[in-house]
Design an enzyme around this catalytic site. Structure first.
Site, PDB file in Angstrom:
ATOM      1  N   TYR A  93     104.862  57.261  33.447  1.00 30.78           N
ATOM      2  CA  TYR A  93     105.099  58.645  33.855  1.00 30.78           C
ATOM      3  C   TYR A  93     106.026  59.381  32.888  1.00 30.78           C
ATOM      4  CZ  TYR A  93     102.904  57.961  38.446  1.00 30.78           C
ATOM      5  OH  TYR A  93     102.013  57.745  39.452  1.00 30.78           O
ATOM      6  N   LYS A 109     123.449  41.291  59.607  1.00 33.32           N
ATOM      7  CA  LYS A 109     122.993  42.683  59.671  1.00 33.32           C
ATOM      8  C   LYS A 109     122.075  42.979  58.488  1.00 33.32           C
ATOM      9  CE  LYS A 109     127.147  44.328  57.270  1.00 33.32           C
ATOM     10  NZ  LYS A 109     128.270  45.267  57.275  1.00 33.32           N
ATOM     11  N   MET A 113     105.996  53.511  41.752  1.00 33.41           N
ATOM     12  CA  MET A 113     106.176  53.107  43.147  1.00 33.41           C
ATOM     13  C   MET A 113     105.808  51.642  43.377  1.00 33.41           C
ATOM     14  SD  MET A 113     104.473  54.697  46.610  1.00 33.41           S
ATOM     15  CE  MET A 113     105.303  56.272  46.450  1.00 33.41           C
ATOM     16  N   ARG A 169     137.590  53.818  58.082  1.00 36.52           N
ATOM     17  CA  ARG A 169     136.172  54.036  58.327  1.00 36.52           C
ATOM     18  C   ARG A 169     135.945  54.122  59.831  1.00 36.52           C
ATOM     19  NH1 ARG A 169     132.207  49.755  55.580  1.00 36.52           N
ATOM     20  NH2 ARG A 169     133.109  48.453  57.233  1.00 36.52           N
TER      21      ARG A 169
END
Length: 820
Positions: A715, A489, A764, A587
């Site tokens: 940044y 998965k 990014m 779950r």
């Protein structure tokens, strides 16, 4: 591989077998794997009992055309027209045959052993000696108790030099390999920690390796090492030693400097100063090169000639690389060597790939085979089954001359690589798997560049051999008959879809599991035929689930009701489902209180058939929760027994996840679910050598800047250096999966073997590293994680788990798959 010296009957005599001979046919090919069949009419299959009993795969080999078998017991029902050679031990029979074959030839043989460097030294010696010798050598890294006999079988009358490597993992193995190789010249490479666990001491390991040279005439090795073992070496064995410390060595390397990207070595040999320029800088390569330098001098080559040849050594790639190609193609790049043995390995890997409807082989001329050109290309053509190769492209004047040998509907031939490149547009490569297999001087890397999709320079390398090692480790932990469901998965935990699934299918796992239906559909479209369980089947996609023969997990009454209605509307009965029982995870799943009602519904439900019943451990790796784990096992046993009594038939039971496979063998039941352990991560495995990380995430330096103390970086001006220094901007950011939490010194990456911290915020597409203490330039490789800087360490840096690190790697990061 190709010998016309033997028949089934004569081999029976050589290995002292009891024989059932129906037709005494010629034998030229030895097989040990039913999935890798070559030259079936003249093949002899050895039913080895290694990790799996080879006798179970005789019928599979028979279907592929094999009619000759070495077995350890008489078959109850012999197959039609099959010959059987019955021996007490099949592996010993294989080794006996190879030793007999070696004895038929008088040739010089170089035997190589050591912990590291065997394969590189072998391949570099081949490059250095091939000009005047017809060489037979171990394909790839065939150096085991099985690999050595298969390698030696390739000796033909045309060979005048053999180069074979021998690897051992424990005591009493080398005598068998020595009898097969019978080296006249021995080379002992670097001794490291590999396989230390198989010996009581490092000394015991070295002494075992030295057995390879007990009948040799010359031994080449490191003076510092051989000095410690003089009393254990045959006094009649001539030695040629090298050293960087002791001037008593035959080759004393006293000076090492770097010159324009090359390594410049100066040494004393025969009381004279000599020199050698090596086109490598890393220390492992330099040591291997010095070993080759010593070997050439010991074999009688002049220092000047040796230096000339050493300067032209080229890197050895022993790995196939699978990359994403143009026009929805996959490209298997093996464009660094071309010989008959490595071609067979590459074709086997091509056969595993099912993700495209078409398979293409691009092959150059093959040199130094020891066969006549006609016999060589007849043998190559026989390896290319038309049902497995859809298109064949031959490059080179020799292969072009024998074009009529190749019985493939679509075939093209070109005199050289340039001619092929000019015709690429007309060949229209599209939705196919392409294998590139070329001798180095054909420069097939040019074809690779034309076919491989241009992508982001950040790359995640997936080592499929490591994945196979991990799979085999867990197989070794299983009780007899226990099946494996491999969890693929989330893009196989970030490692790829059909690339990983194809490998697992080829190596015969029993089930695959995915999270959602579309993941299962993608695997089916990629050629995966294994049963696939879907953990979260969406009601809106039941049609796709049925169309692609996927099997749903059923975890609630509403889901069972909806799926039953769908099946009944479509007149479907006995559709396989998997029942999830909630034993404490809370779950998904039916709870113990639901069992009576569930059994009542199943008793009258003919639309479904319960394939398996399973549950999920909460903390199987945590000792402090062992009492709860045991409680889960008891709840699970109670539930599946009640359900099976109602059903009236047996199902597959499974609760063990990766960590439970080794910690809770009592909970293996009928099947285990192997997840992140496949990818080399399992905190419950204490043996650090048992599992191998399969993934390496690497990027490169875009720019290097000088930064003064106190200047801000990135940044929000969050980054700065405490003193004047340098930063490197690298091509990875949070869009690639390198999370913002790694910023401002939390995360670290490897450059030139040194860990350097991040500076400022992660952007990014890029981030900055403090490289003030490392000499760095644009284009240098940067390691985000690998076997040294492990994923587990990155997870600790930001307080998460390895699953999150792996699955966050963006799809825009190119995956490259390696296979040896």
């Amino acid at each position: 591989m190709a010998n016309s010296l033997y028949t089934a009957g004569s081999i029976g005599q050589i290995i002292s077998a009891n024989v059932i001979i129906v037709n005494d046919v010629p034998i030229s090919t030895l097989l040990t794997d039913s999935r890798r069949i070559a030259n079936a009419p003249e093949a002899l299959f050895f039913a080895l009992s290694n990790r799996r009993d080879g006798h179970q795969f005789i019928s599979e080999a028979y279907e592929s055309g094999v009619r000759n078998y070495v077995v350890s017991s008489k078959p109850a029902e012999p197959l039609l027209n099959a010959n059987y050679l019955i021996v007490p031990n099949v592996l010993i029979a294989l080794q006996t045959l190879a030793a007999h074959h070696r004895n038929q030839f008088e040739l010089q043989v170089i035997g190589i052993t050591g912990s590291n460097g065997k394969t590189i030294v072998k391949e570099w010696l081949y490059q250095l000696l091939v000009a005047e010798h017809n060489i037979v050598r171990s394909p790839k890294s065939y150096n085991s108790q099985i690999g050595v006999p298969l390698s030696v079988w390739n000796i033909t009358a045309g060979n005048d030099l053999g180069i074979f490597e021998a690897g051992i993992s424990t005591i009493n193995e080398m005598d068998k390999l020595e009898a097969i190789i019978k080296p006249t010249v021995g080379i002992l490479t670097h001794i490291g920690s590999a396989h230390d666990e198989g010996f009581s001491s490092r000394q015991e390991k070295v002494l075992e390796k030295l057995k390879l040279f007990k009948n040799s005439k010359l031994l080449i090795g490191h003076y510092d090492l051989l000095l410690d073992y003089q009393k254990d070496i045959n006094p009649d064995l001539k030695q040629f030693t090298w050293s960087r410390q002791f001037n008593q060595a035959d080759l004393y390397v006293f000076s090492e400097t770097t010159i324009k990207g090359n390594y410049y070595l100066r040494a004393i040999y025969n009381k004279k100063e000599i020199e050698c320029l090596v086109p490598f800088l890393d220390q492992a390569s330099v040591e291997n090169a010095i070993t080759c330098w010593a070997a050439m001098l010991a074999l009688g080559y002049s220092p000047v000639e040796t230096d000339t040849r050493m300067e032209h050594l080229v890197p050895v790639s022993m790995r196939l690389e699978m990359k994403t190609g143009i026009n929805d193609c996959s490209v298997i790049d093996d464009s660094y060597n071309s010989d008959i043995q490595s071609l067979e390995i590459a074709l086997n890997f091509l056969e595993q790939q099912n993700q495209h409807p078409k398979k293409t082989l691009i092959l150059s001329d093959i040199f130094q085979s020891g066969l006549s050109q006609e016999a060589l290309y007849a043998q190559v053509a026989a390896m290319l089954h038309p049902e497995k190769i859809d298109r064949f492209i031959g490059v080179g004047e020799s292969i072009q001359h024998f074009r009529d040998q190749f019985n493939i509907a679509e075939k093209h031939f070109y005199p050289d690589t340039e001619a092929l490149l000019k015709d690429m547009a007309r060949l229209n490569f599209n939705d196919e798997t392409i294998l590139l297999k070329g001798a180095r001087n054909f420069e097939f890397e040019r074809i690779s560049r034309a076919l491989v999709q241009k992508a982001h320079e950040t790359v995640m390398e997936i080592n499929l051999n490591a994945l196979l090692n991990n799979l085999n480790y867990y197989k070794s932990q299983l009780q007899p008959g226990v099946k494996i469901m491999a969890m693929v998965k989330a893009f196989s935990y970030g490692s790829g879809t059909f690339e990983v699934a194809n490998m697992l299918q080829y190596h015969k796992v029993d089930y695959l599991s995915v999270a959602y239906i579309d993941e299962g559909v993608a695997l089916r479209q990629g050629g995966i035929t294994l049963p696939i369980m879907v953990l979260n089947p969406e009601i809106t996609a039941f049609d796709k689930l049925i169309e692609y023969k996927l099997q749903p997990e059923i975890y609630s009454f509403s889901l069972l009701s909806e799926f039953t209605k769908y099946l009944q509307l479509n007149d479907i009965v006995d559709y396989p489902i998997h029942l999830k029982i909630d034993t404490g995870m809370h779950r998904l799943g039916f709870e113990p209180a639901d069992m009576d009602m569930l059994c009542d519904l199943l008793e009258v439900n003919t639309a479904v058939r319960v394939k398996s019943i399973f549950s999920h451990f909460v903390a199987s790796d945590a000792e402090q929760h062992d009492a709860f784990t045991l409680k889960q096992i008891r709840r699970f046993e109670k539930a599946f027994r009640q359900i099976e009594r109602t059903l009236g038939y047996q199902t597959i039971k499974h609760i063990a996840n990766t960590s439970a496979i080794s910690r809770w063998k009592v909970a293996q039941f009928d099947m285990v679910r192997l997840g992140i352990g496949l990818y080399g991560i399992d905190p419950s495995v204490k043996d650090t050598n048992a599992l191998q990380p399969i993934a390496t995430l690497k990027t490169s330096v875009s720019q290097v800047k000088k930064i003064k103390a106190g200047e801000t970086i990135g940044y929000n001006r969050n980054g700065s250096l405490k003193k004047d220094g340098h930063i490197a901007t690298v091509r990875i950011g949070y869009a690639d999966g390198y999370l913002r939490a790694f910023g401002n010194g939390v995360g670290k990456m490897l450059i030139k073997g040194k860990l350097v911290p991040t500076v400022g915020n992660i952007a990014m597409d890029m981030c900055m590293l403090d490289v003030s203490d490392v000499e760095v330039k644009e284009g240098d490789e940067v390691i985000v994680f690998n076997e040294e800087q492990r994923i587990e360490e990155l997870a600790k840096q930001i307080g998460t788990i390895p699953y999150e690190i792996l699955t966050n790697i963006s799809q825009r990061v190119k995956r490259v798959y390696f296979y040896e």
